[in-house]
Design a protein around this motif. Structure first.
Motif, short mmCIF file in Angstrom:
data_model
loop_
_atom_site.label_atom_id
_atom_site.label_comp_id
_atom_site.label_asym_id
_atom_site.label_seq_id
_atom_site.Cartn_x
_atom_site.Cartn_y
_atom_site.Cartn_z
N SER A 62 0.87 -1.19 0.00
CA SER A 62 0.00 0.00 0.00
C SER A 62 0.90 1.24 0.00
CB SER A 62 -0.87 0.05 1.26
OG SER A 62 -1.58 -1.14 1.42
N GLU A 63 0.49 2.27 -0.75
CA GLU A 63 1.30 3.50 -0.78
C GLU A 63 1.05 4.32 0.48
OE1 GLU A 63 1.62 5.68 -4.32
OE2 GLU A 63 1.84 3.89 -5.55
N THR A 64 2.09 4.97 0.98
CA THR A 64 1.95 5.80 2.17
C THR A 64 2.60 7.16 1.91
OG1 THR A 64 4.03 4.99 3.12
CG2 THR A 64 2.03 3.82 3.74
N ALA A 65 2.12 8.18 2.64
CA ALA A 65 2.63 9.55 2.43
C ALA A 65 4.05 9.69 2.97
CB ALA A 65 1.70 10.55 3.12
N GLU A 66 4.39 8.87 4.00
CA GLU A 66 5.72 8.98 4.62
C GLU A 66 6.32 7.59 4.80
OE1 GLU A 66 4.96 10.74 8.40
OE2 GLU A 66 3.93 12.44 7.45
N PRO A 67 7.64 7.51 5.02
CA PRO A 67 8.23 6.20 5.34
C PRO A 67 7.61 5.66 6.63
CG PRO A 67 9.94 7.85 4.98
CD PRO A 67 8.64 8.58 5.03
N THR A 68 7.17 4.42 6.64
CA THR A 68 6.48 3.88 7.82
C THR A 68 6.59 2.35 7.89
OG1 THR A 68 4.32 3.63 8.89
CG2 THR A 68 4.29 3.81 6.51
N SER A 69 6.46 1.81 9.09
CA SER A 69 6.38 0.36 9.25
C SER A 69 4.97 -0.12 8.92
CB SER A 69 6.70 -0.02 10.70
OG SER A 69 5.66 0.45 11.54
N GLY A 70 4.02 0.81 8.93
CA GLY A 70 2.61 0.43 8.71
C GLY A 70 1.91 0.01 9.98
N LEU A 71 2.69 -0.16 11.07
CA LEU A 71 2.10 -0.62 12.33
C LEU A 71 1.42 0.53 13.05
CD1 LEU A 71 5.02 -2.87 13.64
CD2 LEU A 71 2.85 -3.64 12.67
N PRO A 72 0.39 0.23 13.86
CA PRO A 72 -0.19 1.28 14.68
C PRO A 72 0.85 1.81 15.67
CG PRO A 72 -1.36 -0.83 15.00
CD PRO A 72 -0.25 -1.08 14.04
N GLN A 73 0.74 3.09 16.02
CA GLN A 73 1.73 3.75 16.88
C GLN A 73 1.94 3.01 18.21
OE1 GLN A 73 3.26 6.34 15.37
NE2 GLN A 73 4.75 6.19 17.03
N TRP A 74 0.86 2.49 18.78
CA TRP A 74 0.94 1.91 20.14
C TRP A 74 1.83 0.66 20.21
CZ3 TRP A 74 -0.61 -3.11 20.57
CH2 TRP A 74 -1.53 -3.58 19.62
N VAL A 75 2.07 0.02 19.05
CA VAL A 75 2.85 -1.23 19.08
C VAL A 75 4.28 -1.05 18.56
CG1 VAL A 75 2.24 -2.20 16.82
CG2 VAL A 75 2.52 -3.73 18.80
N GLU A 76 4.59 0.16 18.08
CA GLU A 76 5.95 0.43 17.57
C GLU A 76 6.98 0.12 18.66
OE1 GLU A 76 7.14 1.13 14.69
OE2 GLU A 76 5.60 2.17 13.52
N GLY A 77 7.95 -0.72 18.35
CA GLY A 77 9.03 -1.02 19.29
C GLY A 77 8.60 -1.84 20.49
N LYS A 78 7.38 -2.39 20.47
CA LYS A 78 6.89 -3.17 21.63
C LYS A 78 6.67 -4.63 21.25
CE LYS A 78 5.19 0.50 24.35
NZ LYS A 78 4.63 1.54 23.51
N ASN A 79 6.71 -5.50 22.25
CA ASN A 79 6.35 -6.91 22.05
C ASN A 79 4.94 -7.08 22.61
OD1 ASN A 79 6.39 -9.59 21.49
ND2 ASN A 79 7.83 -10.16 23.08
N PRO A 80 3.93 -7.14 21.73
CA PRO A 80 2.54 -7.13 22.23
C PRO A 80 2.18 -8.42 22.95
CG PRO A 80 2.60 -7.44 19.86
CD PRO A 80 4.01 -7.21 20.29
N ASP A 81 1.13 -8.37 23.78
CA ASP A 81 0.67 -9.58 24.47
C ASP A 81 -0.38 -10.30 23.60
OD1 ASP A 81 -1.81 -8.36 24.86
OD2 ASP A 81 -1.26 -7.61 26.85
N ASP A 82 -0.82 -11.45 24.09
CA ASP A 82 -1.73 -12.30 23.30
C ASP A 82 -2.99 -11.54 22.85
OD1 ASP A 82 0.10 -14.24 23.83
OD2 ASP A 82 -1.20 -15.46 25.11
N ALA A 83 -3.57 -10.79 23.77
CA ALA A 83 -4.82 -10.07 23.44
C ALA A 83 -4.54 -9.01 22.37
CB ALA A 83 -5.37 -9.43 24.71
N GLN A 84 -3.39 -8.38 22.47
CA GLN A 84 -3.08 -7.29 21.52
C GLN A 84 -2.82 -7.79 20.10
OE1 GLN A 84 0.08 -5.68 23.98
NE2 GLN A 84 -1.07 -3.80 24.29
N VAL A 85 -2.34 -9.05 19.95
CA VAL A 85 -2.06 -9.56 18.60
C VAL A 85 -3.23 -10.35 18.02
CG1 VAL A 85 0.46 -9.59 18.62
CG2 VAL A 85 -0.80 -11.57 19.48
#
Ligand SMILES: Cc1cc2nc3c(=O)[nH]c(=O)nc-3n(C[C@H](O)[C@H](O)[C@H](O)COP(=O)(O)O)c2cc1C
Length: 195
Positions: A125-148
């Motif tokens: 998908s095209e994006t306006a800026e360089p991005t991982s595409g991930l929601p901000q809240w999970v950037e750099g985090k290891n999410p728990d079972d409910a979050q994934v």
């Protein structure tokens, strides 16, 4: 070394099983081609020698999924520099989203791996800026079972059943090359090619 038909089929199995289970194997990251002419690197997750089937994981929204569903013809290219063996494969791919195999592959993945499938838009998908595409809240985090949990809907496996292997072994004493064709009964037949 006595290179015969049995050696070739065992070599293919050993290389691909090692590729699937060892992150250090160069075959762990193989090149996968689709009928639209596109190529990409994918992680080889499993090789089932009984059915000559390779398993990969992907995002169900990716262009390669659409391509495989439109035309299942696929190619895979793998090279192991330590073994000096190249394996070129042709086969038929299929995408599974909600099968027991897809569930098992999802269950066996870590939350960190599952995190990739939380991307808000699909791959390419095209994006306006360089991005991982991930929601901000999970950037750099290891999410728990409910979050994934919500990421499961974007996860799919790609299974490629190989119909033809081209095996090339590089050796100072003389290279060797074989074509292994898998018959309708699943039986391999080996013929020899000039490298
Ligand atoms: C080392 C490496 C491993 C990768 N593994 C995968 C993978 O297992 N599955 C996957 O879908 N994409 C994987 N990718 C990303 C793909 O190469 C590709 O960029 C992405 O899947 C989008 O492909 P598509 O637009 O052809 O669908 C990997 C890339 C690299 C560099």
């Amino acid at each position: 070394m006595d290179i015969n038909a049995d050696f070739v089929t065992r070599s293919i199995t050993l290389c691909l099983e090692h590729g699937a289970t060892s992150r250090k194997s160069a075959m762990h990251t193989s090149v996968v081609g689709t009928s639209d002419g596109d190529l990409r690197v994918m992680v080889l997750r499993e090789f089932d020698a009984g059915t000559h089937t390779l398993r990969f994981h992907t995002d169900a929204r990716s262009p390669k999924v659409k391509s495989i569903e439109a035309n299942p013809a696929m190619q895979i290219l793998a090279y192991d520099p330590e073994a000096k063996i190249q394996i070129r494969m042709r086969g038929r791919g299929r995408v599974e989203r909600d099968t027991p195999s897809a569930d098992a592959a999802w269950d066996a993945s870590t939350n960190f791996a599952k995190r990739c499938y939380l991307a808000e838009s699909g791959p390419s998908s095209e994006t306006a800026e360089p991005t991982s595409g991930l929601p901000q809240w999970v950037e750099g985090k290891n999410p728990d079972d409910a979050q994934v949990a919500a990421a499961r809907q974007n996860f799919a496996i790609v299974l490629v059943t190989v119909t033809e292997f081209d095996w090339l072994y590089l050796a100072n004493s003389g290279h060797r090359r074989a074509k292994v064709t898998i018959g309708d009964e699943g039986t391999p037949s080996v013929s020899w090619l000039v490298p």
